[in-house]
Design a protein around this motif. Structure first.
Motif, short mmCIF file in Angstrom:
data_model
loop_
_atom_site.label_atom_id
_atom_site.label_comp_id
_atom_site.label_asym_id
_atom_site.label_seq_id
_atom_site.Cartn_x
_atom_site.Cartn_y
_atom_site.Cartn_z
N UNK A 1 0.73 -1.07 0.07
CA UNK A 1 -0.02 -0.05 0.05
C UNK A 1 0.90 1.34 0.18
N UNK A 2 1.95 1.17 0.15
CA UNK A 2 3.11 2.45 -0.26
C UNK A 2 3.14 2.90 1.17
N UNK A 3 2.99 2.37 2.32
CA UNK A 3 2.85 2.97 3.52
C UNK A 3 4.48 2.72 4.33
N UNK A 4 5.16 2.03 3.81
CA UNK A 4 6.52 1.87 4.26
C UNK A 4 7.63 1.49 3.04
N UNK A 5 8.78 1.67 3.43
CA UNK A 5 9.84 1.59 2.27
C UNK A 5 10.11 0.10 2.15
N UNK A 6 10.29 -0.71 3.02
CA UNK A 6 10.73 -2.12 2.90
C UNK A 6 10.50 -3.12 4.17
N UNK A 7 10.39 -4.33 4.02
CA UNK A 7 10.38 -5.31 4.90
C UNK A 7 11.24 -6.18 5.04
N UNK A 8 11.32 -7.00 5.82
CA UNK A 8 12.36 -8.11 6.14
C UNK A 8 11.47 -9.55 6.91
N UNK A 9 10.67 -9.76 6.29
CA UNK A 9 9.69 -10.87 6.84
C UNK A 9 9.77 -11.98 6.14
N UNK A 10 9.77 -13.23 6.93
CA UNK A 10 9.86 -14.62 6.56
C UNK A 10 8.56 -14.98 5.93
N UNK A 11 7.59 -14.24 5.70
CA UNK A 11 6.44 -14.56 4.96
C UNK A 11 6.31 -14.07 3.50
N UNK A 12 7.39 -13.17 3.01
CA UNK A 12 7.33 -12.43 2.04
C UNK A 12 7.62 -13.32 0.82
N UNK A 13 8.25 -14.59 0.49
CA UNK A 13 8.71 -15.25 -0.69
C UNK A 13 7.32 -15.34 -1.62
N UNK A 14 6.19 -15.77 -0.97
CA UNK A 14 5.33 -16.06 -2.15
C UNK A 14 4.83 -14.63 -2.70
N UNK A 15 4.89 -13.38 -1.93
CA UNK A 15 4.49 -12.20 -2.65
C UNK A 15 5.76 -11.79 -3.42
N UNK A 16 6.84 -12.26 -3.32
CA UNK A 16 8.01 -11.76 -4.11
C UNK A 16 7.83 -12.64 -5.68
N UNK A 17 7.38 -13.87 -5.26
CA UNK A 17 7.47 -15.00 -6.60
C UNK A 17 6.47 -14.44 -7.41
N UNK A 18 5.29 -13.94 -6.98
CA UNK A 18 4.22 -13.37 -7.72
C UNK A 18 4.20 -12.00 -8.24
N UNK A 19 5.47 -11.47 -7.73
CA UNK A 19 5.59 -10.02 -8.14
C UNK A 19 4.58 -8.81 -7.66
N UNK A 20 4.31 -9.21 -6.32
CA UNK A 20 3.26 -8.33 -5.74
C UNK A 20 4.34 -7.33 -5.14
N UNK A 21 5.57 -7.97 -4.80
CA UNK A 21 6.47 -7.09 -4.12
C UNK A 21 7.87 -7.52 -4.70
N UNK A 22 8.97 -6.61 -4.55
CA UNK A 22 10.17 -6.77 -5.24
C UNK A 22 11.37 -7.22 -4.10
N UNK A 23 11.79 -8.60 -4.18
CA UNK A 23 12.72 -8.98 -3.42
C UNK A 23 14.13 -8.37 -3.64
N UNK A 24 14.83 -8.09 -2.76
CA UNK A 24 16.29 -7.61 -2.96
C UNK A 24 17.42 -8.22 -2.11
N UNK A 25 17.06 -9.09 -1.06
CA UNK A 25 18.04 -9.75 -0.20
C UNK A 25 17.12 -10.87 0.49
N UNK A 26 18.20 -11.72 1.06
CA UNK A 26 17.79 -12.84 1.92
C UNK A 26 18.64 -12.74 3.18
N UNK A 27 18.18 -13.14 4.26
CA UNK A 27 19.02 -12.82 5.69
C UNK A 27 19.63 -13.97 6.01
N UNK A 28 19.61 -15.16 5.20
CA UNK A 28 20.44 -16.10 5.76
C UNK A 28 21.75 -15.87 5.27
#
Length: 323
Positions: A199-226
């Motif tokens: 919704x454009x309310x924040x700049x970024x996240x670091x969530x372990x729930x994010x991969x499905x949203x990255x895969x379907x391009x609803x958000x843009x992945x830039x790194x992984x914490x492992x």
């Protein structure tokens, strides 16, 4: 008098033997009723999804219904305390998380002792947090994001799953290790944070729930914490490639109340480990970016002990508090 004492002792021994036989029989028969698996986070998040996926397989393996009960609040603490106070009979279990380790350091008053109040049963999965920005964000990678944070202190916002969660800690460590001033915005779970990002309310996240949203391009992945790139998203660089030494791998696992009989814990751990080896389970877990683990209570206990030692040294200087 001697005969009376002897008879009394015999009666006590006989009663103890009957009790021991009854207890052993009860443990051997476990489970004989519905099992409740508590997910201490809101519906829709990974703790909830993992609980429901595992619950189905455990129900099939153990021959009793496994129901999932969401008890969110205080970064997983409310649900964890509920299970810790439950009867230690194997019928109330917790879908615990790496946040249980972090909670040990974020409360002035100790609400739960992870080493004493809960019995580790088995690790379920390992899962990194995925760093992501909005799909239309100008930031292409973590290096760009940190450059923006240095240029505009406190304007870059990181949405977290709540104060003291793994995502909150990642953002705090970025500030510490990359020399930036990112503003952390806590939400009631990873999914609300992801929704805020879209919704454009924040700049970024670091969530372990994010991969499905990255895969379907609803958000843009830039790194992984492992520490290394995830085999489930090899295109995403590890954070350590940009900020050396900054790495974190979360996990989920099942706990029982302390004092739960060993026979019950071992039987449950065996059923969980078998479920984690299922090809169908592996496929379901890949969808959320998780890698199945399983294992014994002793192995899970060692993981927890090592994490408590490691992260205690790292997070205490950050002075993160929930109360």
């Amino acid at each position: 008098m001697r005969r009376l004492i002897t008879a009394g002792r015999l009666w006590v021994l006989a009663a103890a033997a009957v009790c021991a036989v009854s207890t052993a029989a009860a443990q051997a028969a476990w489970p004989e009723q519905t099992i409740t698996l508590v997910a201490p986070f809101p519906p829709g998040g990974n703790a909830d999804l993992l609980s429901r996926a595992l619950g189905k397989d455990l129900s099939d393996a153990l021959g009793q219904p496994v129901i999932v009960e969401n008890k969110p609040g205080a970064g997983g603490m409310l649900g964890s305390r509920y299970v810790a106070r439950a009867k230690a009979d194997g019928y109330t279990l917790l879908m615990g998380a790496f946040s249980n380790v972090l909670n040990e350091f974020f409360y002035t008053k100790k609400l739960l002792d992870l080493r004493k109040d809960l019995a580790p049963v088995s690790q379920i999965v390992s899962i990194p947090n995925y760093v992501a920005v909005a799909s239309n964000s100008k930031y292409k990678n973590l290096k760009d994001l940190l450059a923006g944070a240095k240029a505009r202190p406190r304007e870059i916002t990181c949405g977290t799953s709540g104060v003291g969660t793994s995502s909150d800690l990642i953002c705090a460590l970025l500030n510490e290790m990359a020399g930036v001033a990112i503003t952390r915005i806590p939400y009631k779970g990873g999914i609300p944070a992801i929704t805020a990002l879209m919704g454009g309310q924040i700049t970024f996240i670091a969530a372990n729930e994010a991969l499905p949203y990255i895969k379907d391009k609803r958000i843009k992945g830039i790194a992984v914490t492992s520490g290394k790139r995830s085999p489930l998203a090899p295109e995403l660089p590890s954070m350590a490639e940009t900020v050396p030494g900054l790495e974190m791998e979360s996990w989920y696992g099942v706990f029982a109340p302390a004092g739960t009989p060993k026979a019950v814990v071992d039987k449950l751990a065996a059923a969980i480990s078998a479920a984690m080896k299922s090809p169908a389970m592996k496929k379901r877990l890949e969808l959320i970016g998780a890698i199945p683990v399983g294992g014994s209570p002793a192995e899970f206990k060692t993981l927890i002990s090592n994490d408590l030692d490691k992260w205690g040294k790292l997070v205490k200087p950050l002075n993160i508090r929930r109360d």
